[in-house]
Design a protein around this motif. Structure first.
Motif, PDB file in Angstrom:
ATOM      1  N   ALA A 268     -69.571  41.122 130.346  1.00  0.00           N
ATOM      2  CA  ALA A 268     -70.232  40.296 129.325  1.00  0.00           C
ATOM      3  C   ALA A 268     -70.580  38.915 129.882  1.00  0.00           C
ATOM      4  N   ARG A 269     -69.895  38.521 130.928  1.00  0.00           N
ATOM      5  CA  ARG A 269     -70.067  37.174 131.452  1.00  0.00           C
ATOM      6  C   ARG A 269     -71.328  37.027 132.306  1.00  0.00           C
ATOM      7  N   PHE A 270     -71.639  38.087 133.070  1.00  0.00           N
ATOM      8  CA  PHE A 270     -72.767  38.001 133.997  1.00  0.00           C
ATOM      9  C   PHE A 270     -73.973  38.769 133.463  1.00  0.00           C
ATOM     10  N   PRO A 271     -75.161  38.171 133.548  1.00  0.00           N
ATOM     11  CA  PRO A 271     -76.369  38.857 133.068  1.00  0.00           C
ATOM     12  C   PRO A 271     -76.591  40.172 133.816  1.00  0.00           C
ATOM     13  N   ASP A 272     -76.150  40.199 135.055  1.00  0.00           N
ATOM     14  CA  ASP A 272     -76.370  41.367 135.888  1.00  0.00           C
ATOM     15  C   ASP A 272     -75.034  41.740 136.517  1.00  0.00           C
ATOM     16  N   PHE A 273     -74.486  42.864 136.108  1.00  0.00           N
ATOM     17  CA  PHE A 273     -73.167  43.236 136.625  1.00  0.00           C
ATOM     18  C   PHE A 273     -73.074  44.744 136.774  1.00  0.00           C
ATOM     19  N   LEU A 274     -72.497  45.189 137.878  1.00  0.00           N
ATOM     20  CA  LEU A 274     -72.215  46.619 138.025  1.00  0.00           C
ATOM     21  C   LEU A 274     -70.895  46.802 138.769  1.00  0.00           C
ATOM     22  N   LEU A 275     -70.126  47.735 138.267  1.00  0.00           N
ATOM     23  CA  LEU A 275     -68.854  48.081 138.900  1.00  0.00           C
ATOM     24  C   LEU A 275     -68.966  49.492 139.452  1.00  0.00           C
ATOM     25  N   ALA A 276     -68.704  49.643 140.729  1.00  0.00           N
ATOM     26  CA  ALA A 276     -68.642  50.976 141.331  1.00  0.00           C
ATOM     27  C   ALA A 276     -67.183  51.232 141.688  1.00  0.00           C
ATOM     28  N   THR A 277     -66.699  52.416 141.395  1.00  0.00           N
ATOM     29  CA  THR A 277     -65.301  52.714 141.725  1.00  0.00           C
ATOM     30  C   THR A 277     -65.181  54.025 142.474  1.00  0.00           C
ATOM     31  N   GLN A 278     -64.207  54.050 143.367  1.00  0.00           N
ATOM     32  CA  GLN A 278     -63.878  55.288 144.071  1.00  0.00           C
ATOM     33  C   GLN A 278     -62.806  56.049 143.290  1.00  0.00           C
ATOM     34  N   ASN A 279     -62.281  55.423 142.237  1.00  0.00           N
ATOM     35  CA  ASN A 279     -61.173  56.024 141.490  1.00  0.00           C
ATOM     36  C   ASN A 279     -61.690  57.026 140.462  1.00  0.00           C
ATOM     37  N   ILE A 280     -60.901  58.087 140.262  1.00  0.00           N
ATOM     38  CA  ILE A 280     -61.316  59.121 139.313  1.00  0.00           C
ATOM     39  C   ILE A 280     -60.456  59.095 138.057  1.00  0.00           C
ATOM     40  N   ASP A 281     -59.582  58.076 137.924  1.00  0.00           N
ATOM     41  CA  ASP A 281     -58.591  58.089 136.851  1.00  0.00           C
ATOM     42  C   ASP A 281     -59.102  57.596 135.504  1.00  0.00           C
TER      43      ASP A 281
END
Ligand SMILES: [Zn+2]
Length: 248
Positions: free
Chosen positions: A97-110
């Motif tokens: 919510a803080r950044f106009p442009d944000f993406l999180l990529a994760t290697q985790n499957i949990d």
């Protein structure tokens, strides 16, 4: 630069940034108690019922003995049942919510990022909480206990775990989305991963080449340490909230 906590300079960069991306790995989950296969805290699992993890989580075994593969992933889902996201997951969810442009990529499957409220998440290796139909490709949320193995889709065909197995490609489009974010961001975080697993390992290098400031958060130095702008030695649950809470 290797530092023990969030410096004023890094906090200032964070405060001004508009385009931010992050890559997380096993370390952030280990802080919640999720067992890992490649170190990063938590208890490392190498074998189950006398079979190596590399065999249990393989496309080859899924083809020849899907019930054993399902039993293995069902066992792992059971281990996750009582685990909760930690302050690191919560911080990343708040950054959306803080950044106009944000993406999180994760290697985790949990699924712990989603459980913490993250919505802009690319699960590069899929999710253990979902199954996928072998015929119609529908993605299904798995119930806590499965009535039969393999479980079945509404179309009556068997499901497979919706995770990337050894010997398989990443889900279509997943890496491309992460790659686009890494190439376009100003700040790139690498959290709880030594980034040895390709192609995820390419993301911080790609971000750096595209001109981003790359910040690594890990309790120990990794192979990435020499190629990032800053390595903050510490746990995700301590370090990530500190970007918004000066003096911690
Ligand atoms: Zn189906």
């Amino acid at each position: 630069m290797i530092v023990a906590g969030v410096t004023e300079e890094l906090r200032a960069r964070f405060g001004k940034a508009r385009r931010v991306a992050a890559l997380t790995g096993a370390g952030i989950s280990a802080e919640s108690g999720v067992p890992t296969f490649r170190g990063g805290g938590g208890a490392a699992i190498w074998e189950w019922r006398g079979r190596p993890v590399s065999e249990l989580s393989s496309a080859e075994l899924l083809a020849s003995d899907p019930v054993t593969v399902w039993e293995w992933f069902d066992h792992r889902r059971g281990l996750l049942r009582d685990l909760r996201p930690n302050a690191g997951h919560a911080a990343l969810a708040g950054w959306e919510a803080r950044f106009p442009d944000f993406l999180l990529a994760t290697q985790n499957i949990d699924g712990l990022h989603a459980a913490a409220g993250s919505r802009k998440v690319v699960e590069l290796h899929g999710s253990i909480r979902h199954g996928r139909c072998l015929r119609c490709a529908r993605r299904v949320v798995l119930p806590d206990s499965l009535p039969e193995l393999p479980p079945r889709c509404a179309c009556a065909s068997p499901l497979r775990p919706d995770v990337v197995l050894f010997g398989e490609m990443l889900p279509e489009g997943a890496f491309e989305r992460a790659e686009a974010a890494a190439s376009a961001c100003e700040l790139f975080f690498v959290v709880g991963t030594s980034a040895l697993v390709y192609p995820a390992a390419l993301l911080p290098r790609l971000a750096r080449r595209a001109g981003a400031c790359v910040i690594e958060v890990n309790p120990e130095e990794t192979e990435l340490t020499p190629v990032v702008d800053a390595t903050i030695l510490g746990r995700a649950g301590d370090v990530l909230p500190a970007f918004l809470t000066p003096g911690v």
